[in-house]
Design a protein around this motif. Structure first.
Motif, mmCIF file in Angstrom:
data_model
loop_
_atom_site.group_PDB
_atom_site.id
_atom_site.type_symbol
_atom_site.label_atom_id
_atom_site.label_comp_id
_atom_site.label_asym_id
_atom_site.label_seq_id
_atom_site.Cartn_x
_atom_site.Cartn_y
_atom_site.Cartn_z
ATOM 1 N N UNK A 145 -0.963 69.897 -75.533
ATOM 2 C CA UNK A 145 -1.956 69.157 -75.321
ATOM 3 C C UNK A 145 -2.436 68.325 -76.341
ATOM 4 N N UNK A 146 -1.967 68.550 -77.701
ATOM 5 C CA UNK A 146 -2.292 67.847 -78.919
ATOM 6 C C UNK A 146 -1.032 67.520 -79.872
ATOM 7 N N UNK A 147 -0.700 66.327 -79.687
ATOM 8 C CA UNK A 147 0.863 66.240 -80.503
ATOM 9 C C UNK A 147 0.784 66.253 -81.902
ATOM 10 N N UNK A 148 1.667 67.222 -82.231
ATOM 11 C CA UNK A 148 1.775 67.313 -83.874
ATOM 12 C C UNK A 148 0.802 68.386 -84.248
ATOM 13 N N UNK A 149 0.200 69.193 -83.652
ATOM 14 C CA UNK A 149 -0.784 70.140 -84.127
ATOM 15 C C UNK A 149 -0.536 71.613 -83.542
ATOM 16 N N UNK A 150 -0.967 72.648 -84.039
ATOM 17 C CA UNK A 150 -0.812 73.887 -83.602
ATOM 18 C C UNK A 150 -2.275 74.229 -83.150
ATOM 19 N N UNK A 151 -3.348 74.217 -83.862
ATOM 20 C CA UNK A 151 -4.583 74.267 -83.174
ATOM 21 C C UNK A 151 -4.942 73.369 -81.984
ATOM 22 N N UNK A 152 -5.237 73.938 -80.989
ATOM 23 C CA UNK A 152 -5.454 73.079 -79.704
ATOM 24 C C UNK A 152 -4.438 73.405 -78.865
ATOM 25 N N UNK A 153 -3.107 74.077 -79.180
ATOM 26 C CA UNK A 153 -1.988 74.114 -78.477
ATOM 27 C C UNK A 153 -1.823 75.847 -77.930
ATOM 28 N N UNK A 154 -2.804 76.459 -78.180
ATOM 29 C CA UNK A 154 -2.609 78.032 -77.909
ATOM 30 C C UNK A 154 -2.711 78.327 -76.349
ATOM 31 N N UNK A 155 -1.823 79.292 -75.902
ATOM 32 C CA UNK A 155 -2.103 79.809 -74.463
ATOM 33 C C UNK A 155 -1.609 81.174 -74.621
ATOM 34 N N UNK A 156 -1.871 82.111 -73.372
ATOM 35 C CA UNK A 156 -1.246 83.307 -73.386
ATOM 36 C C UNK A 156 0.133 83.176 -72.805
ATOM 37 N N UNK A 157 0.963 84.269 -73.126
ATOM 38 C CA UNK A 157 2.196 84.461 -72.353
ATOM 39 C C UNK A 157 2.156 85.843 -71.924
ATOM 40 N N UNK A 158 2.708 86.155 -70.636
ATOM 41 C CA UNK A 158 2.648 87.653 -70.235
ATOM 42 C C UNK A 158 4.290 88.017 -70.411
ATOM 43 N N UNK A 159 4.516 88.992 -71.090
ATOM 44 C CA UNK A 159 5.798 89.450 -71.139
ATOM 45 C C UNK A 159 6.096 90.650 -70.160
ATOM 46 N N UNK A 176 0.137 82.514 -77.998
ATOM 47 C CA UNK A 176 1.180 81.944 -78.696
ATOM 48 C C UNK A 176 0.742 80.490 -79.201
ATOM 49 N N UNK A 177 1.235 79.933 -79.854
ATOM 50 C CA UNK A 177 0.986 78.462 -80.206
ATOM 51 C C UNK A 177 2.353 77.582 -79.453
ATOM 52 N N UNK A 178 2.013 76.679 -78.592
ATOM 53 C CA UNK A 178 3.073 76.114 -77.782
ATOM 54 C C UNK A 178 3.154 74.460 -78.218
ATOM 55 N N UNK A 179 4.282 73.827 -78.297
ATOM 56 C CA UNK A 179 4.242 72.438 -78.390
ATOM 57 C C UNK A 179 5.653 71.975 -77.812
ATOM 58 N N UNK A 180 5.509 71.791 -76.651
ATOM 59 C CA UNK A 180 7.112 71.339 -75.933
ATOM 60 C C UNK A 180 6.658 70.523 -74.659
ATOM 61 N N UNK A 181 7.452 69.645 -74.171
ATOM 62 C CA UNK A 181 7.330 69.067 -73.016
ATOM 63 C C UNK A 181 8.456 69.354 -72.228
ATOM 64 N N UNK A 182 9.550 69.992 -72.461
ATOM 65 C CA UNK A 182 10.490 70.262 -71.676
ATOM 66 C C UNK A 182 10.536 71.848 -71.474
ATOM 67 N N UNK A 183 11.533 72.337 -70.631
ATOM 68 C CA UNK A 183 11.406 73.647 -70.318
ATOM 69 C C UNK A 183 12.842 74.203 -69.501
ATOM 70 N N UNK A 184 12.892 75.579 -69.408
ATOM 71 C CA UNK A 184 13.743 75.868 -68.627
ATOM 72 C C UNK A 184 13.696 75.298 -66.934
ATOM 73 N N UNK A 185 14.844 74.907 -66.329
ATOM 74 C CA UNK A 185 14.671 74.744 -64.899
ATOM 75 C C UNK A 185 15.684 75.552 -64.326
ATOM 76 N N UNK A 186 16.992 75.300 -64.004
ATOM 77 C CA UNK A 186 18.013 76.383 -63.693
ATOM 78 C C UNK A 186 18.293 77.164 -64.744
#
Length: 246
Positions: A145-159, A176-186
């Motif tokens: 959500x916020x480029x170059x920041x950890x605060x503001x980029x939190x969300x939960x992950x279910x393991x 988690x602290x999240x900062x990515x615009x790519x992800x696993x596809x296949x």
């Protein structure tokens, strides 16, 4: 002989400013070696070297475990895809050496923790592909959500209960602290998804269940003082090292 587990952290070459200088440097953010140190390990940087592509054992022999760190986008050419125009900064030479080290580490059953970009490298090393720009497929940018920041980029992950990812995190619902615009596809061969984002189902943790410890997490546990992921990884590597020397 070093008693602490020795963890190699893959570095990138980046322009770095220090003192009067601005020049390329072999670089990882300090939070990575600090997290390893705080977990009881000895962190050493693995500087890029094209020889690792041909002979990864030369460097892997030095370590008890490996961390693939975050960084720039994985180049689409590494998984045979055309480049999306939103993929701007890549480093194919870094991709080549990290993919080679990853494949050989998995062959050796060497403990491996892959963080953010590192999780994507792990997937590509196993023959998988990536979503190049998540907002196009998800319709939102909640994972950065916020480029170059950890605060503001939190969300939960279910393991998944019983997974290596949940064991490292110490819980099945992990902030988690999240900062990515790519992800696993296949998904790559042998990998299983063991963590997802509850809001959209995006893969957030992958692992190889037939290896002793090979886990990728799409978030950044090294920046979170409340996350046990890196410390538990180091502790498990220490236990494996101690068992091997008995």
């Amino acid at each position: 002989m070093v008693s602490r587990p020795i963890i190699g952290i893959c570095a990138s070459v980046e322009p770095v400013s220090y003192g009067a200088w601005n020049e390329p440097a072999a670089f990882v953010p300090a939070v990575y070696p600090e997290a390893v140190r705080d977990g009881g390990g000895l962190a050493l940087l693995i500087s890029p070297d094209e020889r690792y592509v041909v002979d990864p054992d030369e460097v892997l022999d030095l370590f008890d475990g490996i961390i693939l760190a975050g960084g720039t986008d994985v180049d689409p050419g590494s998984y045979g895809a055309a480049r999306d125009p939103r993929v701007v900064t890549t480093d194919p030479s870094r991709d080549a050496y990290e993919i080679s080290l990853t494949r050989r580490a998995l062959e050796r059953d060497m403990p491996l923790l892959a963080i953010c970009r590192g999780m994507q490298v792990l997937n590509v090393a196993c023959g998988g592909t990536l979503v190049q720009h998540l907002p196009d497929s998800l319709g939102h940018d909640d994972h950065r959500r916020v480029l170059g920041s950890w605060p503001g980029n939190e969300h939960d992950v279910r393991l998944d209960a019983g997974s290596a990812a949940a064991r490292l995190a110490g819980e099945t619902l992990h902030r988690t602290f999240s900062h990515h615009h790519q992800a696993v596809d296949r998904l790559g061969a042998g990998l299983v998804v063991t963590g997802t984002a509850p809001a959209d189902g995006l893969p957030e943790a992958i692992e190889l269940p037939d290896r002793t410890l090979a886990v990728g997490v799409q978030w950044h546990p090294e920046v979170d003082p409340d996350s046990a992921v890196v410390a538990t990884f180091v502790a498990e590597v220490a236990a494996l090292k101690a068992a091997a020397t008995r």
